[in-house]
Enzyme design. Sequence first.
Site, mmCIF file in Angstrom:
data_model
loop_
_atom_site.group_PDB
_atom_site.id
_atom_site.type_symbol
_atom_site.label_atom_id
_atom_site.label_comp_id
_atom_site.label_asym_id
_atom_site.label_seq_id
_atom_site.Cartn_x
_atom_site.Cartn_y
_atom_site.Cartn_z
ATOM 1 N N LYS A 129 0.853 -1.184 0.000
ATOM 2 C CA LYS A 129 0.000 0.000 0.000
ATOM 3 C C LYS A 129 0.892 1.238 0.000
ATOM 4 C CE LYS A 129 -2.998 2.839 2.759
ATOM 5 N NZ LYS A 129 -3.494 3.125 4.125
ATOM 6 N N GLY B 204 -7.810 9.248 10.628
ATOM 7 C CA GLY B 204 -8.004 9.362 12.063
ATOM 8 C C GLY B 204 -9.069 10.340 12.493
ATOM 9 N N ALA C 220 -9.582 5.517 5.212
ATOM 10 C CA ALA C 220 -9.451 6.674 6.107
ATOM 11 C C ALA C 220 -10.764 7.412 6.297
ATOM 12 C CB ALA C 220 -8.388 7.658 5.630
ATOM 13 N N GLY C 221 -11.004 7.805 7.535
ATOM 14 C CA GLY C 221 -12.143 8.641 7.867
ATOM 15 C C GLY C 221 -13.328 7.920 8.467
ATOM 16 N N THR D 166 -8.161 3.508 13.160
ATOM 17 C CA THR D 166 -8.514 4.277 14.343
ATOM 18 C C THR D 166 -9.922 3.982 14.834
ATOM 19 O OG1 THR D 166 -7.079 6.041 13.512
ATOM 20 C CG2 THR D 166 -8.532 6.607 15.325
#
Length: 263
Positions: free
Chosen positions: A106, A167, A193-194, A216
């Site tokens: 990645k 995050g 993400a998010g 996260t």
Amino acid sequence: MDGATPLDDDSWTVAGRTFHSRLIVGTGKYKDYALNAAAAEAAGAEIVTVALRRVNLSDPSQPMLVDHVRPDRFTYLPNTAGCFTGEDAVRTLRLAREAGGWDLVKLEVLSDTKTLYPDMEETLRALKMLVAEGFKVMVYCSDDPVYARKLEDAGAVAIMPLGALIGSGLGIQNRLNIHLIVDQARVPVLVDAGVGTASDATVAMELGCDGVLMNTAIAEARDPIRMARAMKHAVIAGREAFLAGRMPRRMYADASSPLSGLI
């Protein structure tokens, strides 16, 4: 289930490798590696991302990731978290291939420490270098359909647009752009993400994404194991809803029962 695809057969393929779980989890921010491993199991994940600059893979005098999140149980996806130039990212993944033989990787090249937003010019440049060296590259990117197409044309094996900042837990901020990326892509698309809670993961899958990557949202939950289970079910529910095909949106009501001939 007449006409339906049995869920167990609903696999996806990236770079010639087939997986059944559409939830990828990270290996950072957990209290310890044992909790990380338990969360990955609860999530039903088959792939875990490994930030090569942040986890211990080689010092046996310290806790090691491989003793808990076992490479014979999970596919490791080395990533370039913390890299801010193309050269740093390429160097990091070269070391990963030498250390573990990994070629499915990645790529992320960040623009600044405040937003961790991807630097797309550097990302594209690094991707071209890695593809030329035989890497199979899944790419973290902005939710820009134009850049997503450029990454695919340059050889990315998967496109990974952000839902929101890394995050942040804000959920998918631009559903239209994610939909456009999915609609044009010939390789897997995974929101990366998010994601903050289960409904965010479901939305990503309802938009037609092939999977969701998160760290996260699980690691910083009050109960990471329970959240991991929730995310597993959320991804499955969103995928099933996408395959089922949602009802049309209507401006006005449409009665479930006929209104004519009422007593």
